[in-house]
Write a protein that holds these residues in place. Structure first.
Motif, PDB file in Angstrom:
ATOM      1  N   ALA A 174       5.722  45.780  17.883  1.00 23.08           N
ATOM      2  CA  ALA A 174       4.783  46.846  17.508  1.00 23.08           C
ATOM      3  C   ALA A 174       4.982  48.090  18.351  1.00 23.08           C
ATOM      4  CB  ALA A 174       3.349  46.340  17.638  1.00 23.08           C
ATOM      5  N   VAL A 175       5.368  47.921  19.607  1.00 20.46           N
ATOM      6  CA  VAL A 175       5.607  49.082  20.478  1.00 20.46           C
ATOM      7  C   VAL A 175       6.769  49.910  19.944  1.00 20.46           C
ATOM      8  CG1 VAL A 175       6.200  49.809  22.812  1.00 20.46           C
ATOM      9  CG2 VAL A 175       4.705  47.832  22.459  1.00 20.46           C
ATOM     10  N   THR A 176       7.836  49.235  19.516  1.00 18.91           N
ATOM     11  CA  THR A 176       8.993  49.945  18.962  1.00 18.91           C
ATOM     12  C   THR A 176       8.631  50.656  17.669  1.00 18.91           C
ATOM     13  OG1 THR A 176      10.476  48.304  19.934  1.00 18.91           O
ATOM     14  CG2 THR A 176      11.364  49.675  18.168  1.00 18.91           C
ATOM     15  N   ILE A 177       7.891  49.991  16.805  1.00 12.95           N
ATOM     16  CA  ILE A 177       7.506  50.591  15.522  1.00 12.95           C
ATOM     17  C   ILE A 177       6.629  51.817  15.750  1.00 12.95           C
ATOM     18  CG2 ILE A 177       6.253  50.202  13.374  1.00 12.95           C
ATOM     19  CD1 ILE A 177       7.098  47.283  13.507  1.00 12.95           C
ATOM     20  N   ALA A 178       5.642  51.687  16.625  1.00 15.12           N
ATOM     21  CA  ALA A 178       4.750  52.821  16.889  1.00 15.12           C
ATOM     22  C   ALA A 178       5.513  54.001  17.467  1.00 15.12           C
ATOM     23  CB  ALA A 178       3.640  52.387  17.847  1.00 15.12           C
ATOM     24  N   HIS A 179       6.472  53.734  18.334  1.00 12.69           N
ATOM     25  CA  HIS A 179       7.283  54.809  18.922  1.00 12.69           C
ATOM     26  C   HIS A 179       8.105  55.526  17.845  1.00 12.69           C
ATOM     27  CE1 HIS A 179       9.849  56.967  21.708  1.00 12.69           C
ATOM     28  NE2 HIS A 179      10.915  56.409  21.149  1.00 12.69           N
ATOM     29  N   LEU A 180       8.720  54.769  16.944  1.00  8.14           N
ATOM     30  CA  LEU A 180       9.511  55.380  15.877  1.00  8.14           C
ATOM     31  C   LEU A 180       8.646  56.181  14.923  1.00  8.14           C
ATOM     32  CD1 LEU A 180      11.858  52.363  15.053  1.00  8.14           C
ATOM     33  CD2 LEU A 180      12.473  54.434  16.298  1.00  8.14           C
ATOM     34  N   VAL A 181       7.474  55.666  14.606  1.00  7.03           N
ATOM     35  CA  VAL A 181       6.587  56.341  13.662  1.00  7.03           C
ATOM     36  C   VAL A 181       6.059  57.645  14.246  1.00  7.03           C
ATOM     37  CG1 VAL A 181       4.359  56.184  12.491  1.00  7.03           C
ATOM     38  CG2 VAL A 181       5.949  54.259  12.406  1.00  7.03           C
ATOM     39  N   LYS A 182       5.550  57.591  15.455  1.00  2.39           N
ATOM     40  CA  LYS A 182       4.918  58.771  16.050  1.00  2.39           C
ATOM     41  C   LYS A 182       5.924  59.870  16.384  1.00  2.39           C
ATOM     42  CE  LYS A 182       0.701  56.940  18.105  1.00  2.39           C
ATOM     43  NZ  LYS A 182      -0.104  56.866  19.340  1.00  2.39           N
ATOM     44  N   ASP A 183       7.069  59.475  16.932  1.00  2.31           N
ATOM     45  CA  ASP A 183       8.010  60.462  17.450  1.00  2.31           C
ATOM     46  C   ASP A 183       9.018  60.952  16.420  1.00  2.31           C
ATOM     47  OD1 ASP A 183       6.725  60.115  19.807  1.00  2.31           O
ATOM     48  OD2 ASP A 183       8.271  58.878  20.740  1.00  2.31           O
ATOM     49  N   SER A 184       9.292  60.166  15.382  1.00  2.00           N
ATOM     50  CA  SER A 184      10.341  60.555  14.435  1.00  2.00           C
ATOM     51  C   SER A 184       9.839  60.678  13.004  1.00  2.00           C
ATOM     52  CB  SER A 184      11.490  59.535  14.486  1.00  2.00           C
ATOM     53  OG  SER A 184      12.070  59.501  15.775  1.00  2.00           O
ATOM     54  N   LEU A 185       9.152  59.664  12.500  1.00  2.00           N
ATOM     55  CA  LEU A 185       8.696  59.716  11.109  1.00  2.00           C
ATOM     56  C   LEU A 185       7.594  60.747  10.902  1.00  2.00           C
ATOM     57  CD1 LEU A 185       8.583  56.060   9.716  1.00  2.00           C
ATOM     58  CD2 LEU A 185      10.073  57.939   9.037  1.00  2.00           C
ATOM     59  N   VAL A 186       6.659  60.798  11.811  1.00  2.00           N
ATOM     60  CA  VAL A 186       5.509  61.704  11.671  1.00  2.00           C
ATOM     61  C   VAL A 186       5.671  62.946  12.536  1.00  2.00           C
ATOM     62  CG1 VAL A 186       3.001  61.883  11.912  1.00  2.00           C
ATOM     63  CG2 VAL A 186       4.013  59.774  11.064  1.00  2.00           C
ATOM     64  N   ARG A 187       6.284  62.802  13.694  1.00  2.00           N
ATOM     65  CA  ARG A 187       6.493  63.919  14.630  1.00  2.00           C
ATOM     66  C   ARG A 187       5.155  64.551  15.029  1.00  2.00           C
ATOM     67  NH1 ARG A 187      11.569  66.144  13.194  1.00  2.00           N
ATOM     68  NH2 ARG A 187      11.218  67.833  14.682  1.00  2.00           N
ATOM     69  N   GLU A 188       4.319  63.752  15.656  1.00  2.00           N
ATOM     70  CA  GLU A 188       2.992  64.231  16.049  1.00  2.00           C
ATOM     71  C   GLU A 188       3.076  65.447  16.973  1.00  2.00           C
ATOM     72  OE1 GLU A 188       0.730  61.117  17.764  1.00  2.00           O
ATOM     73  OE2 GLU A 188       0.487  59.998  15.893  1.00  2.00           O
ATOM     74  N   SER A 189       4.026  65.437  17.884  1.00  2.00           N
ATOM     75  CA  SER A 189       4.153  66.565  18.815  1.00  2.00           C
ATOM     76  C   SER A 189       4.489  67.855  18.086  1.00  2.00           C
ATOM     77  CB  SER A 189       5.221  66.249  19.863  1.00  2.00           C
ATOM     78  OG  SER A 189       6.481  66.016  19.250  1.00  2.00           O
ATOM     79  N   THR A 190       5.331  67.769  17.062  1.00  2.00           N
ATOM     80  CA  THR A 190       5.675  68.960  16.283  1.00  2.00           C
ATOM     81  C   THR A 190       4.469  69.500  15.532  1.00  2.00           C
ATOM     82  OG1 THR A 190       7.961  68.223  16.013  1.00  2.00           O
ATOM     83  CG2 THR A 190       7.146  69.837  14.438  1.00  2.00           C
ATOM     84  N   VAL A 191       3.694  68.607  14.949  1.00  2.00           N
ATOM     85  CA  VAL A 191       2.488  69.030  14.230  1.00  2.00           C
ATOM     86  C   VAL A 191       1.525  69.740  15.173  1.00  2.00           C
ATOM     87  CG1 VAL A 191       0.493  68.216  12.920  1.00  2.00           C
ATOM     88  CG2 VAL A 191       2.731  67.192  12.520  1.00  2.00           C
TER      89      VAL A 191
END
Length: 558
Positions: A174-191
């Motif tokens: 789950a840690v790996t999935i959450a990292h991929l989702v937040k940082d690459s798929l969704v790009r929360e920092s960019t938003v």
């Protein structure tokens, strides 16, 4: 004698009538016709939207191809994933994830068995009914002993992410999935960066991503330019039409529902670089310090833009005989493989070396450029300008794109960040407009301005609801309508007329007009003095009338 007294009374009645009309009818009429027209605006809604937190919803489905994963393992993974995705968030922009964790279906297992490559599996899973929808992403856990084996997480071209089977602690993935989702798929920092940049709340130093990409616009003008400094020696030809059709047209069509991209091409002859390159070992080169000085001289000859859209320029420079071969070196003195450089929020320049003819050759020698080499560089730079770049990382891989040059999940990232940026820009524009109109009370607010403001408010409210519900495409379209209407209202020419008109300057303009109305004062006093005398039948009426008649010609001039 009786006729004389009757004439006096008639004159008195006329004077009183004139005074009555001026005071009772004329003054209110003047006040009403000279007041500033200001249509009512939804100030309370604007204040509410300015303080509203933006929330966007993302759907995540995790599917396991592992035969060893039990229902208990999937339940624990689901809880761990929710905990990882629901961590501490910013107070201004909030993300909400709806997650589902389950085992892969029989049909999906068959896709895995018959797929010869990961790209084929990505295509089969995406074409499955309901699998590839905007803002809905699938994470597949692949077994290590399958036909398709990967060593690290890999992003597909659609909305799929493939991760290898964990060596141990299956729920810990789950840690790996959450990292991929937040940082690459969704790009929360960019938003969040887009939001803060649009609202002007960022105090930190701008990062590369923010500095190099252009801001949102309803349209962009892309110009491809071939620069040939000596066409009399080397007649360079290029098939710009076929290059645009093969590489840029799919990109433009993919973006046509969200923004307008107009592509055009031109050729500049006898245009040289004002910056002289350095020479070493019979080769010429530019250092990073030389590159900024190349842009301005070339830009001056590109021509003026024909629209208000941002202009994106991509240049191909073919060196002349006196500077061939020409390369670009990095800070360490190494040749750049692309032999091109990128200018933030402007475009890029690609140096295309073509062997010139020998000095004793007669007439210009024709040479046709390879458009695939050129367009690959230009498409890469266009992606950077529009913020479609996928951050490189040693921790994951990304499947290569097709002719469209845009992955589905990259398009979702762009829509999400631009939607939040549009909402922040629209809210800031409406808030500034409301403060401006409240501070300067004599600005006329026409009906069309009011309609634009109400349109922007309604579109913002709808976009916030759609974004909260996870309808990303519709939310972006409404945010685009909101930012267009808000900026149209803010920059309306009728508002700018009095924007820089101080209050103290009104006296110099209105005093000559108000001085004429000073004659109302003695007129009013004479009427007040004349009316009691008229009721009492006093002989002083004639004297009052004489004094009153003096002001009649002056009043008629007013």
């Amino acid at each position: 004698m009786v006729d004389k007294e009757a004439d006096k009374k008639t004159n008195v009645y006329a004077a009183v009538g004139v005074g009555f009309v001026c005071l009772v009818v004329g003054l209110p009429l003047w006040w009403k016709t000279t007041e500033v027209y200001r249509v009512s605006l939804p100030y309370s809604d604007i204040d509410t939207l300015a303080g509203t937190k933006i929330q966007y919803t993302v759907d995540i489905i995790v599917k396991s191809f592992l035969k060893t994963s039990s229902e208990k393992d999937l339940a624990v993974l689901s809880r761990n994933l929710l905990d990882q995705l629901g961590g501490k968030q910013d107070a201004l922009v909030k993300s909400y994830y709806r997650t589902i964790v389950k085992a892969a279906s029989t049909e999906e297992l068959q896709f895995l068995e018959k797929s010869a490559s990961l790209k084929e599996l990505d295509s089969l899973l995406s074409n499955n009914e309901g699998q590839s929808k905007p803002n809905k992403y699938s994470v597949f856990i692949l077994p290590r002993n399958s036909r398709i084996s990967i060593s690290k997480p890999t992003f597909g071209c659609r909305r799929n992410v493939f991760i290898p089977e964990p060596e141990k602690d299956f729920p810990g993935v789950a840690v790996t999935i959450a990292h991929l989702v937040k940082d690459s798929l969704v790009r929360e920092s960019t938003v969040l960066k887009r939001y803060k940049t649009a609202r002007g709340t960022r105090n930190l130093k701008p990062d590369k991503e923010t500095m190099r990409s252009v801001r949102f616009s309803s349209g962009y003008d892309v110009t491809l330019t071939l620069v040939s400094p000596r066409p009399d020696i080397l007649d360079v030809q290029w098939d710009a039409k076929s290059g645009i059709s093969a590489y840029l047209t799919p990109f433009v069509l993919r973006m046509s529902n969200y923004t307008s991209i107009v592509v055009k091409s031109q050729v500049l002859f006898f245009t040289k670089l004002h910056t002289k390159p350095k020479k070493e070992n019979n080769e010429f080169y530019f250092t990073p310090d030389d590159l900024p000085h190349m842009i301005n001289p070339l830009e001056a000859k590109l021509g003026s833009p024909a629209s208000t859209n941002p202009e994106l320029n991509f240049l191909v420079y073919v060196p002349s005989r006196s500077e061939y071969p020409l390369y670009i070196h990095d800070a360490q003195g190494t040749k750049l493989e692309s032999n091109a450089f990128f200018s933030p929020q402007w475009g890029g320049v690609y140096i295309y070396n073509v062997a010139p003819p020998s000095p004793d050759t007669e007439g210009p020698v024709q040479h046709t450029l390879d458009m695939s080499r050129i367009m690959e560089v230009f498409v890469t730079e266009l992606r950077l300008l529009l913020n479609f770049n996928s951050p490189a990382s040693e921790e994951h891989d990304v499947l290569p794109t097709g002719v469209e040059s845009i992955r589905d999940w990259e398009l979702d990232v762009w829509l999400r960040s631009r939607c939040v940026e549009n909402l922040a820009t629209s809210s800031a524009s409406l808030k500034s407009l409301a403060q401006l109109l409240g501070k300067i009370s004599n600005i006329v607010i026409k009906d069309d301005i009011g309609n634009e403001v109400k349109t922007a408010v309604a579109a913002m409210q709808l976009a916030l609801d759609l974004l909260r519900d996870g309808d990303l495409k519709a939310a972006y379209l409404e945010s685009r309508r909101a930012v267009t209407a808000s900026e149209k209202a803010f920059f309306d020419p009728s508002l700018l007329e009095l924007l820089y008109f101080p209050e103290d300057q009104k006296f110099a303009i209105y005093i000559p007009l108000l001085c004429r109305f000073a004659f109302y004062i003695p007129l009013f006093l004479q009427v007040c003095h004349l009316y009691p005398a008229f009721l009492a039948g006093s002989p002083s009426i004639s004297h009052c009338y004489c004094r009153f008649a003096i002001y009649i010609p002056l009043f008629m001039q007013v």
